[in-house]
Write a protein that holds these residues in place. Structure first.
Motif, mmCIF file in Angstrom:
data_model
loop_
_atom_site.group_PDB
_atom_site.id
_atom_site.type_symbol
_atom_site.label_atom_id
_atom_site.label_comp_id
_atom_site.label_asym_id
_atom_site.label_seq_id
_atom_site.Cartn_x
_atom_site.Cartn_y
_atom_site.Cartn_z
ATOM 1 N N VAL A 1 -3.108 -2.868 -0.208
ATOM 2 C CA VAL A 1 -1.752 -2.880 -0.739
ATOM 3 C C VAL A 1 -1.796 -3.645 -2.059
ATOM 4 N N ILE A 2 -1.363 -2.978 -3.120
ATOM 5 C CA ILE A 2 -1.476 -3.548 -4.466
ATOM 6 C C ILE A 2 -0.101 -3.570 -5.131
ATOM 7 N N ILE A 3 0.312 -4.729 -5.626
ATOM 8 C CA ILE A 3 1.507 -4.817 -6.461
ATOM 9 C C ILE A 3 1.057 -4.623 -7.910
ATOM 10 N N VAL B 1 -4.930 1.599 -11.525
ATOM 11 C CA VAL B 1 -4.794 0.314 -10.831
ATOM 12 C C VAL B 1 -5.713 0.276 -9.610
ATOM 13 N N ILE B 2 -5.743 1.362 -8.852
ATOM 14 C CA ILE B 2 -6.595 1.427 -7.658
ATOM 15 C C ILE B 2 -8.068 1.299 -8.050
ATOM 16 N N LEU C 1 -3.333 11.752 -3.398
ATOM 17 C CA LEU C 1 -2.404 10.639 -3.545
ATOM 18 C C LEU C 1 -3.149 9.328 -3.287
ATOM 19 N N PRO C 2 -2.568 8.182 -3.711
ATOM 20 C CA PRO C 2 -3.222 6.902 -3.440
ATOM 21 C C PRO C 2 -3.614 6.709 -1.975
ATOM 22 N N ILE D 1 -1.966 1.709 -1.256
ATOM 23 C CA ILE D 1 -0.556 1.848 -1.583
ATOM 24 C C ILE D 1 -0.285 0.951 -2.785
ATOM 25 N N VAL D 2 0.355 1.500 -3.816
ATOM 26 C CA VAL D 2 0.655 0.738 -5.031
ATOM 27 C C VAL D 2 2.170 0.627 -5.182
#
Length: 303
Positions: A41-43, A124-125, A138-139, A145-146
């Motif tokens: 999980v990435i913000i 980002v991923i 998809l991510p 999950i972004v």
């Protein structure tokens, strides 16, 4: 306390969507197919477009809510670790969030290279998890999950107070704006009101853009409302030569070299002009994220 079995209903009823601009419903993003195991999980605090600073301000003003939103999403997937990706040109945001993250176990602030389009989900991923999202995927296909910074804050507000999404932070900027600033606005405010809150125009704008200069959408009127995806309002003066006619593609390859998705924009442009959608699909047009790098670099002003 975030109640796992109520998570989807809370986010759906609060109207929470991707506040970075895409507007994808967050409750759908947090309900991937059961065969997709999510372990990252990435913000997303990259905010790589020129002019845009709203996410930067949110990180500085509401670091506790950013962390709360991240922890809520981590709980949805029963994860012990979560990540906040921030570009290196925001050292103050890195420092503030690292300090806030010390209060909890398993939250890591990751510094990413400052470049465009670093803020796109797939980039980002790659930067944080070193995983590639498969073509057309998809991510979740990469187990990630972004979530956008302001989306994380909206999740925190919804859980803490029950308040749905009625506000967002908007960057008001551009060389035709008298007093550029970030504003917390209520959704539905007209663009005209928002520009007036920034001192109005210092000169006649040649173009009004909702969003960033690369991926934003030009507007035909100021009498339209701000929506959940209104990350910025830009008023730019435009020199006459910007509107010069396109010239022929010279196959210089600059667009191919610049494309972050490793596509061939010159052929996508050619087939799009011919409306040959089958060939567009063959050249993987669905992987295009519309970052505009090809158009920006093209000496013939194509694409």
């Amino acid at each position: 306390c975030f109640r796992h079995h109520h998570d989807e209903r809370i986010l759906r009823d609060a109207g929470i969507v991707g506040m970075g601009g895409a507007g994808f419903p967050t409750h759908v993003k947090l309900s991937p197919p059961k065969d997709k195991k999510i372990d990252y999980v990435i913000i997303n605090g990259a905010e790589c477009e020129p002019y845009l600073t709203s996410d930067h301000r949110v990180m500085l003003e509401y670091p506790d809510l950013v962390i709360y939103g991240l922890r809520a999403v981590m709980k949805v997937f029963s994860l012990q670790s979560g990540y906040i990706g921030i570009e290196t040109n925001k050292p103050d945001a890195v420092e503030v969030l690292k300090e806030q993250a010390k209060k909890y176990n398993g939250i890591e602030v990751v510094q990413m290279q400052t470049k465009y389009p670093q803020g796109a989900e797939k980039q980002v991923i790659k930067a944080v998890a070193n995983r590639e999202v498969p073509s057309g995927g998809l991510p979740a296909d990469a187990g990630a999950i972004v979530i956008n910074i302001d989306t994380a804050v909206s999740i925190a507000i919804a859980i803490k107070t029950g308040m749905p999404v009625v506000r967002r932070i908007v960057t008001v900027a551009g060389d035709a704006v008298t007093d550029p600033k970030n504003l917390e606005i209520r959704l539905g405010m007209s663009f005209r009101e928002i520009f007036e809150a920034s001192g109005g125009f210092s000169s006649e704008p040649g173009k009004i853009i909702m969003g960033g200069p690369m991926m934003g959408m030009a507007q035909f009127s100021l009498d339209v409302p701000a929506i959940k995806g209104t990350s910025a309002l830009l008023a730019l003066t435009m020199p006459d030569e910007v509107f010069a006619e396109d010239t022929a593609c010279i196959r210089c390859g600059k667009c191919v070299k610049a494309c972050p998705m490793k596509l061939m924009p010159l052929y996508l442009n050619l087939y799009a002009i011919k409306k040959d959608w089958d060939m567009c699909e063959k050249y993987n047009i669905t992987d295009c994220m519309e970052c505009g790098a090809c158009s920006y670099l093209c000496p013939g002003k194509q694409h």
